[in-house]
Design an enzyme around this catalytic site. Structure first.
Site, mmCIF file in Angstrom:
data_model
loop_
_atom_site.group_PDB
_atom_site.id
_atom_site.type_symbol
_atom_site.label_atom_id
_atom_site.label_comp_id
_atom_site.label_asym_id
_atom_site.label_seq_id
_atom_site.Cartn_x
_atom_site.Cartn_y
_atom_site.Cartn_z
ATOM 1 N N GLY A 188 43.796 20.590 42.448
ATOM 2 C CA GLY A 188 43.396 21.703 41.592
ATOM 3 C C GLY A 188 43.405 21.383 40.113
ATOM 4 N N ASP A 203 25.703 25.003 45.610
ATOM 5 C CA ASP A 203 26.861 25.712 45.046
ATOM 6 C C ASP A 203 27.005 25.456 43.555
ATOM 7 O OD1 ASP A 203 27.644 23.058 46.294
ATOM 8 O OD2 ASP A 203 29.405 23.411 45.059
#
Length: 449
Positions: free
Chosen positions: A122, A250
């Site tokens: 992340g 995306d």
């Protein structure tokens, strides 16, 4: 202007996002704050301490979202459908309106793990953040509709990556976007046969990004808007000599605003097979194939909308892409040449002549556009540019070459320079070259604007 917070995304409901908590970082060192962008949404008056509170620790902006939201989406990645993606290292932090009355998002990159992080940490490398500053600043100056790098904060963690020297420094980035609704959001709903969700999302996008209300023809109107906006993006990429690198579905915003910069490059010359990503071994997203790639992604939106619309009007909307792309490319090329448009046939003919000459000669793109600005191509450009010179003679300058920029050298952003700017930071923690480069890019933008 005064800050005007919004919470429009909440209209969609819990099925479109997941509330998440931001990572807690050992350090928060402010490396870049874009006060020029902040002024468009009423946030330029924040102190550095307030800036870090909001854009490093992610304390909510008053009146906007109470908690960060990781958006749900799917997408085709290099033409392979992936139902296991979503916001994996970022989230939607806040919404507001800008000085033009548009709904804007502040989104993050490197802000910690989410339900969609899979095996990732992340996080964002500091180098990745620096590269995004350079990409967005350069594209904005070259007239491309792009997200803007709003903030970059170094976070004091050591990250390990397989494709660059590790351990490396970490950062969290905030970008300012005209929305974060990707084609992949529609694909996810179609994957789950969520007809009601598709209708709700279509109405949301039409209302907040195109100023239109819902109705029986909403899907085809939405698709027509996305066709027009993404055709514009493709044309602007080509005029800028820009290679995005990862034009997955995306990564395509339905507003047609380019965003999310990973392995981008600016092509040195007009080379159709020039690629940005080392892993794009088949050249799927090569420079010359970008319009095709964007169109393919828009087709996936049309396929998703078939659940709530008849096929014929969707096909009709898709057929508008090619002519729109050619118009937008010519418009962008003429803008960069600094001349006023004439008519569609002549503008396209000039654009094609420019492409042919650049392809034949391998001329540096930034050099050519610098020298040709205003329509007077120097005699040093040889016979290969005869048609360009002849056609340019019929065009009037858009603005004079009286800015100081034209008395210097053209501003470029080739890979060696990007690496040099990063080396100064990595080896000496010297941010002065990056600061100077951003200033130089903005001077170019003033001269072109």
């Amino acid at each position: 202007m005064a800050f005007a917070p919004q919470q429009a995304i909440l209209e969609l409901g819990d099925g479109f996002y997941d509330p998440v908590a931001p990572a807690r970082f050992p350090q928060t060192i402010l490396r870049f704050r874009n006060d020029r962008a902040a002024a468009t949404v009423g946030l330029e008056g924040l102190s550095d301490a307030e800036w870090l509170a909001h854009f490093a620790r992610f304390e909510p902006l008053k009146g906007s979202l109470a908690r960060p939201l990781a958006l749900r989406y799917h997408g085709h990645q290099f033409r392979v459908y992936n139902p296991e993606i979503g916001d994996g290292r970022g989230f939607l932090f806040a919404q507001m309106t800008d000085q033009a009355g548009r709904l804007m998002d502040l989104g993050t990159k490197g802000s910690g793990q989410t339900p969609y992080s899979r095996f990732g940490d992340g996080r964002l490398t500091l180098k990745g953040g620096v590269r995004e500053i350079l990409a967005t600043e350069m594209l904005e100056a070259l007239g491309v509709e792009t997200s803007r790098t709003f903030s970059l904060v170094e976070t004091g963690e050591s990250l390990h990556r397989g494709d660059e020297p590790s351990p490396t420094r970490s950062a969290v980035l905030v970008r300012l976007n005209h929305g974060h609704i990707r084609i992949g959001v529609f694909q996810r709903l179609a994957y789950f046969q969520d007809v009601e969700g598709l209708r709700k999302l279509t109405a949301y996008v039409l209302r907040h990004y195109f100023g239109e209300e819902d109705g029986p023809d909403a899907p085809q109107r939405l698709l027509a808007h996305v066709v027009a906006r993404t055709a514009r993006m493709g044309g602007q990429f080509m005029a800028a000599g820009f290679v995005h690198g990862v034009l997955n579905s995306d990564n395509i915003n339905v507003t047609g605003e380019s965003f999310d910069y990973g392995p981008w490059r600016f092509a040195p010359s007009w080379a159709a097979n020039f690629t940005a990503a080392y892993f794009d071994q088949n050249g799927l997203y090569a420079f010359g194939r970008q319009p095709e790639a964007i169109y393919w992604d828009v087709m996936q939106l049309a396929i998703s909308l078939r659940l709530i619309a008849e096929e014929a009007p969707l096909i009709a909307a898709l057929e508008g892409f090619a002519p729109a792309y050619h118009r937008e490319e010519a418009k962008a090329v003429l803008w960069r040449l600094g001349v006023q448009p004439r008519d569609e046939a002549n503008d396209r003919a000039l654009t094609e002549a420019v492409e042919v000459a650049l392809n034949q000669t391998g001329t540096l793109l930034h050099r050519f556009y610098f020298d040709a600005f205003g329509g007077a191509l120097p005699e040093s450009y040889g016979a290969e540019f005869a048609e360009v010179r002849s056609r340019l003679a019929d065009y009037r300058p858009r603005k004079p070459r009286d800015h100081a920029y034209w008395r210097g050298e053209p501003c470029s952003m080739l890979i060696d320079e990007v690496e040099s700017l990063w080396s100064a930071i990595a080896e000496r923690d010297d941010w002065a070259p990056l600061t100077a480069k951003v200033a130089a890019i903005r001077v170019m933008g003033e001269a072109l604007a």
